[in-house]
Design a protein around this motif. Structure first.
Motif, PDB file in Angstrom:
ATOM      1  N   THR A   1     -65.325 -34.072  -2.503  1.00  0.00           N
ATOM      2  CA  THR A   1     -64.940 -34.935  -1.801  1.00  0.00           C
ATOM      3  C   THR A   1     -64.393 -35.539  -1.513  1.00  0.00           C
TER       4      THR A   1
ATOM      5  N   ASP B   1     -64.374 -46.419  -4.270  1.00  0.00           N
ATOM      6  CA  ASP B   1     -65.762 -46.629  -4.072  1.00  0.00           C
ATOM      7  C   ASP B   1     -66.610 -44.685  -3.743  1.00  0.00           C
ATOM      8  N   PHE B   2     -66.472 -44.270  -2.662  1.00  0.00           N
ATOM      9  CA  PHE B   2     -66.490 -43.052  -2.215  1.00  0.00           C
ATOM     10  C   PHE B   2     -66.786 -41.564  -2.985  1.00  0.00           C
TER      11      PHE B   2
ATOM     12  N   SER C   1     -75.021 -39.114  -4.245  1.00  0.00           N
ATOM     13  CA  SER C   1     -75.510 -39.916  -3.930  1.00  0.00           C
ATOM     14  C   SER C   1     -76.356 -37.816  -2.717  1.00  0.00           C
ATOM     15  N   GLY C   2     -75.325 -37.271  -2.635  1.00  0.00           N
ATOM     16  CA  GLY C   2     -75.384 -36.270  -1.877  1.00  0.00           C
ATOM     17  C   GLY C   2     -76.713 -34.961  -3.041  1.00  0.00           C
TER      18      GLY C   2
ATOM     19  N   PRO D   1     -63.337 -38.622   1.488  1.00  0.00           N
ATOM     20  CA  PRO D   1     -63.349 -39.868   1.917  1.00  0.00           C
ATOM     21  C   PRO D   1     -64.541 -39.997   3.561  1.00  0.00           C
ATOM     22  N   PRO D   2     -65.377 -40.835   4.113  1.00  0.00           N
ATOM     23  CA  PRO D   2     -66.568 -40.569   4.647  1.00  0.00           C
ATOM     24  C   PRO D   2     -65.612 -40.110   5.638  1.00  0.00           C
ATOM     25  N   GLY D   3     -66.124 -39.359   6.678  1.00  0.00           N
ATOM     26  CA  GLY D   3     -66.035 -39.660   8.243  1.00  0.00           C
ATOM     27  C   GLY D   3     -64.324 -38.706   8.470  1.00  0.00           C
TER      28      GLY D   3
ATOM     29  N   SER E   1     -63.269 -31.684   6.773  1.00  0.00           N
ATOM     30  CA  SER E   1     -62.398 -31.035   5.864  1.00  0.00           C
ATOM     31  C   SER E   1     -63.431 -29.678   5.643  1.00  0.00           C
TER      32      SER E   1
ATOM     33  N   ASN F   1     -69.772 -43.321  -5.277  1.00  0.00           N
ATOM     34  CA  ASN F   1     -70.961 -42.723  -4.952  1.00  0.00           C
ATOM     35  C   ASN F   1     -71.282 -41.045  -4.579  1.00  0.00           C
ATOM     36  N   ALA F   2     -69.993 -40.746  -4.248  1.00  0.00           N
ATOM     37  CA  ALA F   2     -70.488 -38.801  -4.316  1.00  0.00           C
ATOM     38  C   ALA F   2     -70.190 -37.908  -5.781  1.00  0.00           C
TER      39      ALA F   2
END
Length: 283
Positions: free
Chosen positions: A238, A116-117, A126-127, A240-242, A245, A120-121
């Protein structure tokens, strides 16, 4: 599939199509997805007409679409003791020395399902990254390419003269986007998208003189306008969130690696004689 009419008629047409679907040979042990799927669909047509004597018109067009799944590839990271070692005592980093390891099913572990990440990206953008605004949006980890091309040509033997007017006009566009598991590890970490766009308009016109006599000549000009955006080494990335990197080598902030709108113009001419003398001018 192909259909056409008699080319000796005042009007003729041709139509052809192709469908190709190849199922990949390998399955990822990570998620059970198949590697190496390939699919191509295409259609092409052409029209030929001679509305009056001495005038020939030709129109050609084609469209094709590629939809290829994750590649059938395996990554053997030399930094893991299972694969690499210091080939010499002074080596700065491990390498794979000698033959590659035997290919085992457990090594075929590329991710084939888009997290999903990543969606979204890299799909929903999403960015709001510029390189992804007008690009194709693959449904999953795959290479998606759409392309069309058109051309129109005219040859007119002007009556009661030794002159022939010729014109060729072309227009083409190709869009592609490749979303992939960039690090090729079973853990979904680095993912990338490679949006590509290429549009070209071209026009050439020439007039030639040939009366079957001692001299022949032609003069003409051309104009080409392009617009392209090229990637291929992970244009937008991209993780994963959090996860803190830094993009690996090959990534550029903003995701654009080659973007330009070049315009090229030229003129040319040639004079030749029955004796073999030829003068050519290009500018």
């Amino acid at each position: 599939l192909r259909s056409s009419t008699d080319p000796s008629a005042h009007m003729a047409f041709g139509l052809s199509g192709r469908y190709y679907d190849k199922r990949g040979h390998y399955v990822s042990v990570t998620d059970g997805g198949r590697l190496g799927n390939e699919q191509t669909k295409s259609i092409a047509g052409q029209l030929y007409a001679t509305p009056v004597e001495g005038l020939e018109l030709r129109f050609r067009a084609n469209y094709f679409e590629d939809n290829d799944g994750p590649p059938a590839s395996v990554f053997f990271p030399a930094r893991l003791p299972e694969f690499g070692r210091l080939c010499t005592p002074t080596a700065p980093r491990p390498c794979i020395c000698g033959a590659l390891p035997d290919l085992q099913d457990r090594y075929i572990n590329l991710n084939t399902v888009m997290p999903d990440f990543v969606r979204n990206a890299l799909v929903n953008n999403s960015g709001n990254r510029g390189a992804l605004v007008n690009t194709l949006k693959p449904d999953d980890q795959e290479l998606l390419r759409e392309s069309w091309r058109m051309s129109f040509s005219l040859d007119w033997e002007i009556p009661n003269t030794a002159l022939t007017l010729s014109s060729i006009t072309g227009l083409s566009q190709e869009k592609a986007n490749w979303i992939r598991d960039f690090d090729q590890f079973s853990t979904p970490f680095w993912w990338s998208a490679d949006p590509q766009y290429h549009r070209v308009f071209s026009q050439e016109a020439r007039i030639s003189y040939d009366n079957d006599g001692a001299f022949r000549a032609l003069v003409g000009g051309n104009y080409i306008r392009q617009r392209f955006l090229n990637n291929g080494t992970g244009g937008v990335s991209t993780v994963p969130p959090g996860v803190p990197s830094t993009p690996p080598a090959g990534f550029i902030s903003g995701g654009v690696q080659a973007y330009d709108r070049p315009i090229t113009t030229g003129v040319f001419g040639q004079v030749s004689s029955w004796a073999g003398a030829v003068l050519t001018v290009v500018g």
